[in-house]
Enzyme design. Sequence first.
Site, PDB file in Angstrom:
ATOM      1  CE  LYS A  97      -4.429  -1.659   1.659  1.00 40.53           C
ATOM      2  NZ  LYS A  97      -5.485  -1.744   2.389  1.00 40.53           N
ATOM      3  CE  LYS A 128      -6.802  -8.585  -1.382  1.00 38.27           C
ATOM      4  NZ  LYS A 128      -7.701  -8.341  -0.370  1.00 38.27           N
ATOM      5  CE  LYS A 133     -13.752  -4.024   1.024  1.00 36.52           C
ATOM      6  NZ  LYS A 133     -13.109  -3.132   2.034  1.00 36.52           N
TER       7      LYS A 133
HETATM    8  P1  ATP Z   1      -8.773  -3.303  -0.415  1.00 37.19           P
HETATM    9  O1  ATP Z   1      -8.786  -3.583  -2.036  1.00 37.19           O
HETATM   10  O2  ATP Z   1      -9.371  -1.857  -0.132  1.00 37.19           O
HETATM   11  O3  ATP Z   1      -7.389  -3.490   0.501  1.00 37.19           O
HETATM   12  P2  ATP Z   1     -10.086  -5.647   0.272  1.00 37.19           P
HETATM   13  O4  ATP Z   1     -10.518  -6.011  -1.114  1.00 37.19           O
HETATM   14  O5  ATP Z   1      -8.727  -6.355   0.473  1.00 37.19           O
HETATM   15  O6  ATP Z   1      -9.679  -4.022   0.209  1.00 37.19           O
HETATM   16  P3  ATP Z   1     -10.884  -6.015   3.117  1.00 37.19           P
HETATM   17  O7  ATP Z   1     -11.795  -4.758   3.570  1.00 37.19           O
HETATM   18  O8  ATP Z   1      -9.243  -5.547   3.282  1.00 37.19           O
HETATM   19  O9  ATP Z   1     -10.912  -6.002   1.277  1.00 37.19           O
HETATM   20  O10 ATP Z   1     -10.902  -7.317   3.242  1.00 37.19           O
HETATM   21  C1  ATP Z   1     -11.941  -7.457   4.287  1.00 37.19           C
HETATM   22  C2  ATP Z   1     -11.861  -9.016   4.515  1.00 37.19           C
HETATM   23  O11 ATP Z   1     -12.350  -9.802   3.456  1.00 37.19           O
HETATM   24  C3  ATP Z   1     -10.594  -9.606   5.008  1.00 37.19           C
HETATM   25  O12 ATP Z   1     -10.843 -10.410   6.150  1.00 37.19           O
HETATM   26  C4  ATP Z   1     -10.041 -10.039   3.891  1.00 37.19           C
HETATM   27  O13 ATP Z   1      -9.154 -10.840   4.512  1.00 37.19           O
HETATM   28  C5  ATP Z   1     -11.083 -10.653   3.196  1.00 37.19           C
HETATM   29  N1  ATP Z   1     -10.813 -10.506   1.749  1.00 37.19           N
HETATM   30  C6  ATP Z   1     -10.893  -9.400   0.857  1.00 37.19           C
HETATM   31  N2  ATP Z   1     -10.423  -9.744  -0.464  1.00 37.19           N
HETATM   32  C7  ATP Z   1     -10.614 -11.117  -0.340  1.00 37.19           C
HETATM   33  C8  ATP Z   1     -10.300 -12.116  -1.591  1.00 37.19           C
HETATM   34  N3  ATP Z   1     -10.085 -11.888  -2.661  1.00 37.19           N
HETATM   35  N4  ATP Z   1     -10.647 -13.409  -0.973  1.00 37.19           N
HETATM   36  C9  ATP Z   1     -10.722 -13.933   0.297  1.00 37.19           C
HETATM   37  N5  ATP Z   1     -10.856 -12.943   1.076  1.00 37.19           N
HETATM   38  C10 ATP Z   1     -10.696 -11.895   0.834  1.00 37.19           C
END
Ligand code: ATP
Length: 332
Positions: free
Chosen positions: A114, A196, A199
């Site tokens: 990040k 992965k 968001k």
């Molecule tokens: P950002 O892209 O803003 O970092 P993010 O998509 O990683 O956000 P988070 O809010 O950080 O989402 O994650 C919320 C929860 O969902 C955490 O427990 C994270 O491990 C899980 N999570 C997020 N994306 C995934 C994914 N692609 N597969 C499995 N678990 C996920």
Amino acid sequence: MKTIVSGIQPTGELNIGTYLGSIKNFVALQKSHPDHHFFLFIADTHAITVPQDPTKLRAAIKSLAAMYVACGIHLDQTSLFVQSEITAHQEMDVLLQSFAYMGELERMTQFKDKAQKQVEGIRASLFTYPVLMAGDILLYDAEFVPVGDDQKQHLELTRTIAERVNHQYGEFFTVPKPLFPELTARVMSLQNPDQKMSKSDPNVKSKILLSDPENIIKKRIRSAVTDSEGTVRYDPENKKGLSNLLRMYAALEETSVDNMVERYKGVNYQTFKDDLGTKIAAHLAPIQARYHALMQSQELTDILDDGKKRAEALAIKKVQRFKKKLGLGFKR
Ligand code: ATP
Ligand code: LTN
């Protein structure tokens, strides 16, 4: 009281990765752990470790609260609240800063990733973020923390901090265990199965949002990157895209990948993808209906107030006892 804690940042719209990696697991745990109380929060203080538009952040907090409830959390078993509304989280963060080392924080891969993306400078809070997260968990003496794979390192640090305090001051914190879903701890991007699903990925084709209508869901699955072999077969090394779809499908059907492969023996990718799209849309339809009803009602205010009350009572006591343990303050 035995507890389970989890949180999600209100940054961007929820996608099927967050759902299958975290929320669905959380909902299932309520059934399998009826003797536990669940603390579930919207990690808004975490969100401001990178720049946020205040109007969008406010809207995202409300939307995430509604989505959590719509996904099936039981409000008698779960206290749902907004992190910044319980100042004990901030207090615990400050106290725990004295139990984490610079070297440990420097090793966090999420910080390194990040930090690279910041254009206006790297906020100090982005660096200390895992300590705030440790506080979120230790405040409630969580036994388990359901999260996706990307939070593994943060959970390890939380355990290290808890053990360090316990070692220096005598048993005080429960050392939490992460709980990863069996198949979907890391749902991959539909466009790049090496990354992965995230968001913050600007490519809309890379993910399925929980709010997407059926035609968009089907379109996204149809355009998901697979391979040219044409056989539905599980091979996470050589068929990353298709294997990702198989895991998602199996998780939604609550069955094994082997069963899915068996079901699609000799079937072409197009039919497999169409069925998966239909399955996702059918799974999300009732969630979307509940979400829209909640967004239009006044119910959320009561739900969040109630959750805050229950969580705060515990959190305040834990911080007070921790301060005393550390020898802080004057009055007994
Ligand atoms: P950002 O892209 O803003 O970092 P993010 O998509 O990683 O956000 P988070 O809010 O950080 O989402 O994650 C919320 C929860 O969902 C955490 O427990 C994270 O491990 C899980 N999570 C997020 N994306 C995934 C994914 N692609 N597969 C499995 N678990 C996920
Ligand atoms: N860092 C997590 C969100 C989060 C969290 C927590 C998860 C903040 N505090 C405590 C579980 C327990 C993320 O989703 N990026």
